[in-house]
Design an enzyme around this catalytic site. Structure first.
Site, PDB file in Angstrom:
ATOM      1  N   GLU A 187       0.840  -0.833   0.007  1.00 34.94           N
ATOM      2  CA  GLU A 187       0.179  -0.095  -0.052  1.00 34.94           C
ATOM      3  C   GLU A 187       0.743   1.766  -0.010  1.00 34.94           C
ATOM      4  OE1 GLU A 187      -2.951  -2.473   0.308  1.00 34.94           O
ATOM      5  OE2 GLU A 187      -1.696  -2.362   2.054  1.00 34.94           O
ATOM      6  N   THR A 188       0.300   2.436  -0.652  1.00 32.92           N
ATOM      7  CA  THR A 188       0.511   4.029  -0.893  1.00 32.92           C
ATOM      8  C   THR A 188      -0.171   4.796   0.188  1.00 32.92           C
ATOM      9  OG1 THR A 188       2.719   2.992  -2.268  1.00 32.92           O
ATOM     10  CG2 THR A 188       2.034   5.667  -2.047  1.00 32.92           C
TER      11      THR A 188
END
Length: 265
Positions: free
Chosen positions: A45-46
């Site tokens: 995830e970003t």
């Protein structure tokens, strides 16, 4: 230019727990740009954070698409806002997200996240490809929870020793599968979480999966407080407290690096 950080969540040690990238912005860019940044970072995830007066908007992207809820990137985002001086450490952080408002508090140096419970329901059959993809394990209980399967096995050793076949798991057409067992020693239960459909064969430590695991293990063990361990290769610890329809998920985080983009996103 935009500031970007990489943080290891649910750990007090560098290079353990679950890494997430955090971008702190003045406004959200086009979603295609955020997705491209997530692909560039190539982490599970970003997260992208924008301040709106006394609250923050938060969005999460895998390298494949935007998702509705992510625990480790939320924890990482709160960690950055407090440690980098974007927000006062004595005040809670309120994130507005696709899963509603999430209230995050810093309590005795530990980050506590208030997340929604994700219910599960028992099913009697699962695809053969799911069992094959999990290395031929023997389930003692099977369920679905949202877009995920939930599989219980008899021992912690089975969870730790699984060898998965990603191609078989992809045949199941599900977002992910949680595998769990009662813990030994200092943990109430252990788990692993596999999400090949979102280009993450195994997520190292998953806050959102524990929104299902907390009520599941309440039903198994009784009580409302648990110490959990996600036994991926990196591994991570979570403290859980189950309320009526919410789960308090607590953990630590470590900043690995910070930088700036050469252009505005």
């Amino acid at each position: 230019m935009a500031e970007i950080y990489q943080v290891d969540s649910f750990t007090t040690e560098r290079f353990r727990g679950n890494p997430a990238a955090i971008c702190v912005l003045n406004k959200f860019p086009d979603p295609k740009i955020m997705l491209n940044m997530a692909r560039e970072m190539n982490l599970s995830e970003t997260a992208f954070v924008v301040r709106n007066n006394n609250e923050f908007s938060l969005r999460w992207f895998t390298p494949t698409f935007e998702i509705d809820l992510c625990g480790h990137a939320t924890l990482a985002a709160a960690h950055i806002l407090w440690t980098e001086g974007f927000w006062q450490k004595d005040k809670p952080i309120i994130f507005n997200t696709l899963s509603g408002k999430l209230v995050i508090k810093l309590i005795n140096g530990c980050i506590q996240m208030d997340f929604p419970v994700i219910d599960y329901h028992e099913i009697t059959e699962v695809p053969n490809s799911l069992i094959e993809g999990l290395g031929g394990i023997t389930p003692t209980f099977t369920a679905k929870s949202g877009k995920n399967y939930l599989i219980e096995v008899a021992t912690e050793e089975e969870v730790r020793g699984m060898h998965t076949d990603t191609s078989k798991l992809l045949e199941c057409k599900m977002q992910g599968v949680i595998v769990t067992a009662k813990g030994s020693d200092k943990y109430d239960f252990v788990s692993r979480f596999f999400t090949p459909e979102v280009s993450v064969p195994e997520d190292p430590v998953t806050g959102s999966a524990h929104c299902t695991l907390a009520p599941f293990w309440r039903d198994r063990l009784g009580g409302t407080k648990f110490k959990a361990y996600q036994c991926s290769e990196r591994g991570g610890e979570l403290d859980l407290e189950l309320l009526s329809n919410r789960v308090l998920i607590s953990g630590n985080a470590v900043t690995i690096f910070k930088g700036t983009t050469l252009k505005e996103l």
